[in-house]
Design a protein around this motif. Sequence first.
Motif, PDB file in Angstrom:
ATOM      1  N   LYS A  33       0.843  -1.196   0.000  1.00  0.00           N
ATOM      2  CA  LYS A  33       0.000   0.000   0.000  1.00  0.00           C
ATOM      3  C   LYS A  33       0.883   1.252   0.000  1.00  0.00           C
ATOM      4  O   LYS A  33       0.584   2.235  -0.673  1.00  0.00           O
ATOM      5  CB  LYS A  33      -0.895  -0.037   1.236  1.00  0.00           C
ATOM      6  CG  LYS A  33      -1.826   1.112   1.382  1.00  0.00           C
ATOM      7  CD  LYS A  33      -2.670   0.934   2.637  1.00  0.00           C
ATOM      8  CE  LYS A  33      -3.395   2.206   2.972  1.00  0.00           C
ATOM      9  NZ  LYS A  33      -4.171   2.103   4.210  1.00  0.00           N
ATOM     10  N   LYS A  34       1.989   1.195   0.717  1.00  0.00           N
ATOM     11  CA  LYS A  34       2.919   2.321   0.789  1.00  0.00           C
ATOM     12  C   LYS A  34       3.527   2.606  -0.586  1.00  0.00           C
ATOM     13  O   LYS A  34       3.681   3.752  -0.989  1.00  0.00           O
ATOM     14  CB  LYS A  34       4.012   2.004   1.808  1.00  0.00           C
ATOM     15  CG  LYS A  34       4.952   3.142   2.086  1.00  0.00           C
ATOM     16  CD  LYS A  34       5.933   2.749   3.189  1.00  0.00           C
ATOM     17  CE  LYS A  34       6.884   3.866   3.508  1.00  0.00           C
ATOM     18  NZ  LYS A  34       7.829   3.518   4.571  1.00  0.00           N
ATOM     19  N   THR A  35       3.846   1.550  -1.325  1.00  0.00           N
ATOM     20  CA  THR A  35       4.401   1.704  -2.666  1.00  0.00           C
ATOM     21  C   THR A  35       3.385   2.375  -3.589  1.00  0.00           C
ATOM     22  O   THR A  35       3.733   3.251  -4.376  1.00  0.00           O
ATOM     23  CB  THR A  35       4.824   0.340  -3.245  1.00  0.00           C
ATOM     24  OG1 THR A  35       5.753  -0.262  -2.351  1.00  0.00           O
ATOM     25  CG2 THR A  35       5.422   0.473  -4.618  1.00  0.00           C
ATOM     26  N   VAL A  36       2.132   1.964  -3.472  1.00  0.00           N
ATOM     27  CA  VAL A  36       1.066   2.554  -4.291  1.00  0.00           C
ATOM     28  C   VAL A  36       0.982   4.053  -4.008  1.00  0.00           C
ATOM     29  O   VAL A  36       0.938   4.877  -4.925  1.00  0.00           O
ATOM     30  CB  VAL A  36      -0.290   1.867  -4.017  1.00  0.00           C
ATOM     31  CG1 VAL A  36      -1.426   2.613  -4.710  1.00  0.00           C
ATOM     32  CG2 VAL A  36      -0.253   0.417  -4.466  1.00  0.00           C
ATOM     33  N   ARG A  37       0.994   4.409  -2.724  1.00  0.00           N
ATOM     34  CA  ARG A  37       0.910   5.813  -2.339  1.00  0.00           C
ATOM     35  C   ARG A  37       2.102   6.604  -2.889  1.00  0.00           C
ATOM     36  O   ARG A  37       1.950   7.700  -3.421  1.00  0.00           O
ATOM     37  CB  ARG A  37       0.835   5.930  -0.819  1.00  0.00           C
ATOM     38  CG  ARG A  37       0.475   7.333  -0.360  1.00  0.00           C
ATOM     39  CD  ARG A  37       0.388   7.469   1.143  1.00  0.00           C
ATOM     40  NE  ARG A  37       1.730   7.421   1.705  1.00  0.00           N
ATOM     41  CZ  ARG A  37       2.185   6.498   2.544  1.00  0.00           C
ATOM     42  NH1 ARG A  37       1.398   5.514   2.918  1.00  0.00           N
ATOM     43  NH2 ARG A  37       3.418   6.548   3.002  1.00  0.00           N
ATOM     44  N   LYS A  38       3.303   6.040  -2.792  1.00  0.00           N
ATOM     45  CA  LYS A  38       4.498   6.741  -3.275  1.00  0.00           C
ATOM     46  C   LYS A  38       4.441   6.962  -4.782  1.00  0.00           C
ATOM     47  O   LYS A  38       4.796   8.027  -5.274  1.00  0.00           O
ATOM     48  CB  LYS A  38       5.761   5.949  -2.908  1.00  0.00           C
ATOM     49  CG  LYS A  38       6.158   6.090  -1.463  1.00  0.00           C
ATOM     50  CD  LYS A  38       7.460   5.361  -1.194  1.00  0.00           C
ATOM     51  CE  LYS A  38       7.897   5.532   0.241  1.00  0.00           C
ATOM     52  NZ  LYS A  38       9.159   4.865   0.526  1.00  0.00           N
TER      53      LYS A  38
END
Length: 178
Positions: A33-38
């Motif tokens: 999810k963090k990768t998607v946000r970045k």
Amino acid sequence: MDRAELIIKLIKEGYSTDLVATKIREQGIPTSKKTVRKVLEKEGFVYDRRLKKWLKYPTNVKRMETNVKETLSHELNIKQEVFDLEPNAISLLNVMGLSVDQLNVLKQVANERLNDVDSPVDVHAAVAKLKYRDRGNKTFYISRAIAEDTAIFTERNALKLSHFVELALLEAMEKYGK
């Protein structure tokens, strides 16, 4: 299609960050999810908490504002002096209901504002100049409208709310004296 393109495609289709990460992992591409946000932030997307979705804002807004300010400061060669008025100008002021002193005050205010336009203000540069000291928590009560506007502004400009509030307090103390 690479991971970034896939993320953007799924977000535009209305999927949440969690679902996007899950769908991409199902295709064998490790994604959090963090990768998607970045990826979304890198591509210029901003999460709107009120709408509860990612939105893409035009990337040239800041560039347009800067160009307009530069154009104004270079093309408008405004004289910043207060001149004595001709008799015809005084009669015009009387028709408008202004005194000479009021006109001079208006000119000074306009000149001060024009000087502010000439000096570009970059909120990111101002936040970067903040000295990171001991940080402490403090609770403030402000109107909901200001809180919402501030939250939207900080999200769109990728700023921490605490940094922005600290910057605003410092500027207010400079303006009104410590």
